[in-house]
Motif scaffolding. Structure first.
Motif, PDB file in Angstrom:
ATOM      1  N   LYS A 146       0.832  -1.207   0.000  1.00 45.82           N
ATOM      2  CA  LYS A 146       0.000   0.000   0.000  1.00 45.82           C
ATOM      3  C   LYS A 146       0.868   1.259   0.000  1.00 45.82           C
ATOM      4  CE  LYS A 146      -4.082  -1.733   2.507  1.00 45.82           C
ATOM      5  NZ  LYS A 146      -4.832  -1.596   3.785  1.00 45.82           N
ATOM      6  N   TYR A 147       1.973   1.206   0.727  1.00 44.34           N
ATOM      7  CA  TYR A 147       2.895   2.354   0.794  1.00 44.34           C
ATOM      8  C   TYR A 147       3.409   2.716  -0.592  1.00 44.34           C
ATOM      9  CZ  TYR A 147       7.454   4.604   1.287  1.00 44.34           C
ATOM     10  OH  TYR A 147       8.539   5.437   1.131  1.00 44.34           O
ATOM     11  N   TRP A 148       3.864   1.709  -1.356  1.00 43.23           N
ATOM     12  CA  TRP A 148       4.383   1.987  -2.688  1.00 43.23           C
ATOM     13  C   TRP A 148       3.276   2.404  -3.650  1.00 43.23           C
ATOM     14  CZ3 TRP A 148       8.958   3.372  -3.811  1.00 43.23           C
ATOM     15  CH2 TRP A 148      10.039   2.924  -3.060  1.00 43.23           C
ATOM     16  N   HIS A 149       2.104   1.832  -3.461  1.00 47.99           N
ATOM     17  CA  HIS A 149       0.962   2.198  -4.304  1.00 47.99           C
ATOM     18  C   HIS A 149       0.620   3.683  -4.127  1.00 47.99           C
ATOM     19  CE1 HIS A 149      -3.446   2.311  -5.296  1.00 47.99           C
ATOM     20  NE2 HIS A 149      -2.993   1.647  -6.338  1.00 47.99           N
ATOM     21  N   LYS A 150       0.640   4.121  -2.878  1.00 47.04           N
ATOM     22  CA  LYS A 150       0.328   5.525  -2.580  1.00 47.04           C
ATOM     23  C   LYS A 150       1.479   6.441  -2.970  1.00 47.04           C
ATOM     24  CE  LYS A 150      -1.145   8.545   1.214  1.00 47.04           C
ATOM     25  NZ  LYS A 150      -1.490   8.595   2.674  1.00 47.04           N
ATOM     26  N   LYS A 151       2.718   6.034  -2.653  1.00 46.23           N
ATOM     27  CA  LYS A 151       3.895   6.869  -2.922  1.00 46.23           C
ATOM     28  C   LYS A 151       4.058   7.173  -4.408  1.00 46.23           C
ATOM     29  CE  LYS A 151       8.950   6.892  -2.334  1.00 46.23           C
ATOM     30  NZ  LYS A 151       9.073   8.167  -1.629  1.00 46.23           N
ATOM     31  N   LYS A 152       3.856   6.147  -5.245  1.00 40.40           N
ATOM     32  CA  LYS A 152       4.027   6.328  -6.683  1.00 40.40           C
ATOM     33  C   LYS A 152       2.752   6.832  -7.386  1.00 40.40           C
ATOM     34  CE  LYS A 152       7.103   5.481  -8.899  1.00 40.40           C
ATOM     35  NZ  LYS A 152       7.692   4.250  -9.416  1.00 40.40           N
ATOM     36  N   LYS A 153       1.688   6.987  -6.611  1.00 41.66           N
ATOM     37  CA  LYS A 153       0.415   7.514  -7.142  1.00 41.66           C
ATOM     38  C   LYS A 153      -0.055   6.739  -8.376  1.00 41.66           C
ATOM     39  CE  LYS A 153       1.380  12.140  -5.364  1.00 41.66           C
ATOM     40  NZ  LYS A 153       1.554  13.583  -5.679  1.00 41.66           N
ATOM     41  N   TYR A 154       0.016   5.406  -8.255  1.00 40.16           N
ATOM     42  CA  TYR A 154      -0.462   4.564  -9.352  1.00 40.16           C
ATOM     43  C   TYR A 154      -1.973   4.734  -9.523  1.00 40.16           C
ATOM     44  CZ  TYR A 154       4.028   2.031  -9.067  1.00 40.16           C
ATOM     45  OH  TYR A 154       5.362   1.675  -9.060  1.00 40.16           O
ATOM     46  N   ASP A 155      -2.438   4.642 -10.749  1.00 40.58           N
ATOM     47  CA  ASP A 155      -3.866   4.792 -11.028  1.00 40.58           C
ATOM     48  C   ASP A 155      -4.662   3.522 -10.757  1.00 40.58           C
ATOM     49  OD1 ASP A 155      -3.616   7.432 -11.798  1.00 40.58           O
ATOM     50  OD2 ASP A 155      -3.227   6.924 -13.900  1.00 40.58           O
ATOM     51  N   PHE A 156      -3.994   2.386 -10.778  1.00 44.34           N
ATOM     52  CA  PHE A 156      -4.731   1.134 -10.640  1.00 44.34           C
ATOM     53  C   PHE A 156      -5.164   0.900  -9.185  1.00 44.34           C
ATOM     54  CE2 PHE A 156      -0.161   0.039 -10.455  1.00 44.34           C
ATOM     55  CZ  PHE A 156      -0.086  -0.543  -9.206  1.00 44.34           C
ATOM     56  N   LYS A 157      -6.181   0.058  -9.024  1.00 41.62           N
ATOM     57  CA  LYS A 157      -6.709  -0.310  -7.722  1.00 41.62           C
ATOM     58  C   LYS A 157      -5.974  -1.541  -7.205  1.00 41.62           C
ATOM     59  CE  LYS A 157     -10.882  -2.427  -5.752  1.00 41.62           C
ATOM     60  NZ  LYS A 157     -12.229  -2.950  -6.068  1.00 41.62           N
ATOM     61  N   LEU A 158      -5.758  -1.598  -5.885  1.00 39.06           N
ATOM     62  CA  LEU A 158      -5.181  -2.786  -5.258  1.00 39.06           C
ATOM     63  C   LEU A 158      -6.314  -3.645  -4.714  1.00 39.06           C
ATOM     64  CD1 LEU A 158      -2.029  -1.958  -3.075  1.00 39.06           C
ATOM     65  CD2 LEU A 158      -2.171  -3.455  -5.067  1.00 39.06           C
ATOM     66  N   ASN A 159      -6.383  -4.893  -5.146  1.00 43.13           N
ATOM     67  CA  ASN A 159      -7.389  -5.843  -4.682  1.00 43.13           C
ATOM     68  C   ASN A 159      -6.651  -6.894  -3.842  1.00 43.13           C
ATOM     69  OD1 ASN A 159      -9.291  -7.876  -4.365  1.00 43.13           O
ATOM     70  ND2 ASN A 159     -10.124  -7.655  -6.427  1.00 43.13           N
ATOM     71  N   ILE A 160      -6.761  -6.772  -2.516  1.00 42.10           N
ATOM     72  CA  ILE A 160      -5.932  -7.573  -1.612  1.00 42.10           C
ATOM     73  C   ILE A 160      -6.683  -8.803  -1.118  1.00 42.10           C
ATOM     74  CG2 ILE A 160      -4.651  -7.562   0.562  1.00 42.10           C
ATOM     75  CD1 ILE A 160      -4.451  -4.439   0.143  1.00 42.10           C
ATOM     76  N   ILE A 161      -6.084  -9.958  -1.307  1.00 41.25           N
ATOM     77  CA  ILE A 161      -6.680 -11.215  -0.859  1.00 41.25           C
ATOM     78  C   ILE A 161      -6.451 -11.373   0.644  1.00 41.25           C
ATOM     79  CG2 ILE A 161      -6.555 -13.729  -1.057  1.00 41.25           C
ATOM     80  CD1 ILE A 161      -5.899 -13.336  -4.009  1.00 41.25           C
ATOM     81  N   GLN A 162      -7.531 -11.625   1.366  1.00 42.75           N
ATOM     82  CA  GLN A 162      -7.489 -11.733   2.816  1.00 42.75           C
ATOM     83  C   GLN A 162      -6.878 -13.076   3.244  1.00 42.75           C
ATOM     84  OE1 GLN A 162      -8.451  -9.051   4.860  1.00 42.75           O
ATOM     85  NE2 GLN A 162      -8.366  -8.154   2.793  1.00 42.75           N
ATOM     86  N   PRO A 163      -6.461 -13.184   4.521  1.00 42.60           N
ATOM     87  CA  PRO A 163      -5.906 -14.452   5.002  1.00 42.60           C
ATOM     88  C   PRO A 163      -6.846 -15.627   4.727  1.00 42.60           C
ATOM     89  CG  PRO A 163      -5.521 -12.736   6.613  1.00 42.60           C
ATOM     90  CD  PRO A 163      -6.413 -12.136   5.559  1.00 42.60           C
TER      91      PRO A 163
END
Length: 342
Positions: A146-163
């Motif tokens: 999430k940190y890198w996603h926010k830092k680089k301001k990527y346009d794509f969505k992160l879909n995170i698989i839960q435990p």
């Protein structure tokens, strides 16, 4: 082709030193142990503890340990994660990359690689290779992505698989990887999970009054279980034991890789290796379900050090069951998780 839909996958694992040299191991240990979700002390105290006390003493020994399990192709964890990447890629028609929480490749590199393959990238499915939620594994990996996603301001969505610690497909895959080893003559199966400090369990308790406080807390229903490592590994063990038909009394759980003098979740694996032979367990099987890929903690800490301790204390046979690695059932399950979210 699904790739035209603008979707990609990142498999995220722990990481490994670049080589077995002491400088590379020091660099890796510094990054790992300076993570505030691993050693959750104030920054300055943590920095002194890690850089002045722990790493200088630990790095040479860790380098020797890595040398003892290093493969010709490189770090076992890296090699196995790359093999899993290729195997999952064969099952789905969208690009699959890997990222590590520590070391290389970083989430930034994985995201950029996906963008090269899918310029119109709209969504990235992140599959953490940690079945259980723990502050020092699943949580830190997800937050780092999430940190890198926010830092680089990527346009794509992160879909995170839960435990997925209790997901039926995961349980069946884990049981399938273990089943052949149960065909041998054995006295006891020990599920050895990576340990965590008790304070991590309490810190993750969203109710602030359940974990490690309520009697038999892992079996008393609570919202705290969504982030409780001890509960989740207990559920995994019970479900796998049931799937394999292992009777009560012939299996148990313990926790390895303790660091420092604080209280960690018990029982400790190293102590079990000393005690079990005295309790009549002479033929031991050990599985390490906290890891999906074999690594230093399984290949050296358990298969070498653990075996030595067990045999020195009266054991007769010791078998470490390999992690799921690239077992077909696990590959299919990982691909299924991605496919469900496409």
């Amino acid at each position: 082709m699904e790739a035209k839909e603008g979707i990609g996958v990142v498999l995220m694992n722990l990481g490994s030193p670049d080589s077995t040299s002491v400088p590379d191991v020091k660099k890796y240990l510094n990054e790992f142990l300076m993570d505030g979700r691993v050693i959750d002390y104030p920054y300055l105290f943590r920095k002194v503890l890690v850089e002045w006390m722990i790493v200088p003493k630990r790095a040479p020994n860790s380098a020797e340990a890595y040398k003892s399990i290093w493969w010709p192709e490189g770090s076992p964890l890296m090699v196995l994660t790359e093999q899993l990447q290729r195997a999952v890629q064969d099952k789905i028609n969208i690009p699959v990359e890997i990222a590590m929480r520590y070391g290389s490749p970083s989430p930034e590199m994985a995201f950029d690689n996906l963008l090269e393959k899918v310029p119109n990238l709209k969504e990235v499915i992140l599959l953490p290779l940690y079945p259980h939620y723990a502050m020092s594994s699943y949580e830190t990996a997800v937050e780092y992505a999430k940190y890198w996603h926010k830092k680089k301001k990527y346009d794509f969505k992160l879909n995170i698989i839960q435990p997925y610690y209790r997901d039926p497909a995961y349980i069946k895959a884990l049981a399938a990887s273990m089943r052949p080893y149960l065909e041998s003559d054995y006295d006891y199966l020990l599920f050895s999970y990576h340990g965590v400090p008790v304070r991590h369990i309490k810190k993750g308790d969203v109710t602030h009054h359940h974990c490690m406080e309520v009697s038999d807390c892992c079996h008393v229903e609570s919202v705290a279980h969504t982030q409780c490592y001890k509960h989740q590994v207990t559920v995994t063990s019970e479900l796998v034991a049931k799937e394999l038909g292992i009777p009560t009394g012939k299996w148990g759980m313990s926790f390895q890789s303790r660091l420092g003098k604080d209280e960690w979740v018990k029982p400790y694996t190293a102590e079990q290796f000393e005690r079990l032979p005295q309790q009549g367990v002479k033929k031991l099987l050990v599985a390490c379900p906290a890891f999906v890929s074999d690594c230093l903690e399984t290949l050296e800490e358990i298969a070498v050090e653990g075996k030595h301790t067990f045999m020195e204390n009266g054991g007769e046979s010791f078998t470490m069951i390999p992690c799921m690695n690239v077992q077909e059932d696990w590959v299919n399950t990982a691909a299924q998780y991605c496919r469900e979210r496409m």
